[in-house]
Each structure stands twice: as C-alpha cells, then as structure tokens.
Scaffold this active site. Sequence first.
Site, short mmCIF file in Angstrom:
data_model
loop_
_atom_site.label_atom_id
_atom_site.label_comp_id
_atom_site.label_asym_id
_atom_site.label_seq_id
_atom_site.Cartn_x
_atom_site.Cartn_y
_atom_site.Cartn_z
CB ILE A 191 -0.99 0.02 1.19
CG1 ILE A 191 -0.27 -0.12 2.53
CG2 ILE A 191 -2.03 -1.08 1.04
CD1 ILE A 191 -1.22 -0.03 3.73
CG ASP A 192 -0.06 4.34 -2.75
OD1 ASP A 192 0.56 3.47 -3.38
OD2 ASP A 192 -1.02 4.98 -3.21
#
Length: 351
Positions: A191-192
Amino acid sequence: MDKKKVSLGAKGAQKAVPQKGAPKTAKNVKSGGHGRVETRGKNNKTPYLSTHKVQRSDELLEFLLKKLNTSRNNVKALLSRRQVLVNGCVVTQYNFALAKDDEVRIARESVKGADVEKKQPVKTDKRGKSEALPIPKVTVLYEDDDLIAVDKPVGLLSVESDKEKECAYAQVLRYLQEKDKSLRPFILHRIDKETSGVLLFAKNIKLHSMLRMNWNELVQTREYVALCEGTFEKKEDTVISYLRENANNLMYSTQDPSGQKAVTRYKVEKEGNGYSLLRVEIDTGRKNQIRVHMQLLGHPIVGDDKYGHTKNPLGRLGLHASCLSIIHPVTKELLTFRSSVPAAFRKFFVK
C-alpha cells in the site's frame, strides 16, 4: 480478527564479526549476466555494485553463486562483511530463503550499523528550522505460523526504495528474526506510503507461492475508507476504466483497453461540510487506483497533491486500508484482518 498489538520499531543490529582475509569492499566481485550493474560518474557513485531480481525460490548463497562471477569464499565474505542486502535489509545468513520478486543488492562497502539505513524523518518550518520526527512503527494485528498482518502507519513505505530504507518489511523482518533467525516476511502486496492500514506478509515460501499465484481468487475483500472533497451526486456506484502511467510516474485513467483494467466500487457513508466519507472496495489492485478514480469523478481524496486536491485540512492523505479478507490456501478458512478508521477522518462530520 482480534488485534495482537505489538509495536515494531527500528532497533540496532548485532555487530558483524568479519572473517579474516575478507575483502573490505566488493571490488573483486563482478556481476554475472543476469543482474543490473549500477554505475555513475566518479563523484556520484551509487552505493551498490549490482542489483538482481529473484525469479524463483532459492537460498541466498546459491543464488549469489549463480549471479556473481566469483568464488564461494568471496560470496561468503560478502555476506560476513554485510555487503548483501535483500529488499533493502542487510542479510548475513547463507541459507536465507529468497522468493520470487525479492531484490538482492551488492553494496560497494560494508553496511554498518543497523540492518536498515534509518533516516530520521525531518520537519522543516517556514524559518528553515529542522526538527527530527519519530520513525513511524507498524503494529501487529494478527500472527500465526503462516501469516503476519500489520497496521501500517501513514508515512512509512511498505517496501524500501532507493531513497528510503526504513519500511514495514524491514520492521517485520527484525521482529521475526528476534524470535527465530530462520524466519522472514514474504511480500504479498503493497500500500502507498501515504496510505495507512492493513498490510499482509507470508511467513514461509510455500504459502507465499500459493498466495501470489492465486491472489485475485483468494482475496475476497479489499476495503478502504476514503475522505474526499465535495458531495457525490451518485451515493453508490462502480467505476471501471483502464490505467496507464505517464512519463512522470503518475497514473491516469483511459478507456483504451491496452491499459490495466481497474474496477472500484464505492458507497458514501457520511457527507457534509464540503466533504464525503466513502467505503471503497477494489476488485483490482492497480497502482494509485482509488486516487485516480476519485480524481476522475471530480472528488479527489483530501491531501492528494498528486491527483487534484485543492486543500489539505487533514494533514495527510485521506485514504486508509480498513479491511483485507483472504481464503487460506491450505486450510480454506476465511481470514479477515481489520484496522480502525483514523479518528481524524470522522472529525470532518461532527456537528
């Protein structure tokens, strides 16, 4: 699934004991034909001699013997002198398990100190005065013999980059190896950095392979909470488009099927004061998918300076990975991992 809250931070590593006669640098080691040799100008040397992408499961010593044009003793010396990094972390174990898509790098010189180069985050005020910030730490949500799920805070990478070495992977690696040196996390998804929430790792190669090969079939729910600008005309809808990446590494939406198909379903949970809180599920896990689709709808995520936000009263990106459900590939049990929605998201709707 009940949370097992254990905060994992950056800890110092034990001192490595160099072998007698081991080279101080890796100058006598040449990269074989299956890696990338990293070179720059004389005054701007990269800290790495070469980078190698793992294509299939292997042990580290055997992998390096195949990739480097050197002797077994020289490879052992590189490991002992802390010149081998896997996914940004120094590894000295000969039998360290490698999985597909791991990245192995050979450093020019011994990497001293902790297993990961930890750069303290710095905040600079308007006067140019700098202040060190604490390193974000993951929290263990769930752990068994096969899997470990963590709650990744905002501001922490899932996996290291050229610029940042401290990451969720590194913290989980240190946590596992404190218990058993034979353990390591295996990357399943990311995930970012700007996104918080559930991040899942496998703890053995067999399960990692089974999950990676059948990820889309085994994952039942990928749910996010998004704080967006404005009021949505459609309170519930599905967005389908194709995503492509431009020269600036930004994703954009198109109807050209040569791009990657992206499917995003959303439902407005709360709205008011010029903002909307969405429950979002994705059927595909494309880079920046939710962020691009919210921009496409004219309601960018709060704090998203890459994809069209107009202001940032939240002080971070308004995106949180709240739930991940998977079917265990061996037991066939449905496992659900949850992370609470940040309280700051809901404050926008307090009357």
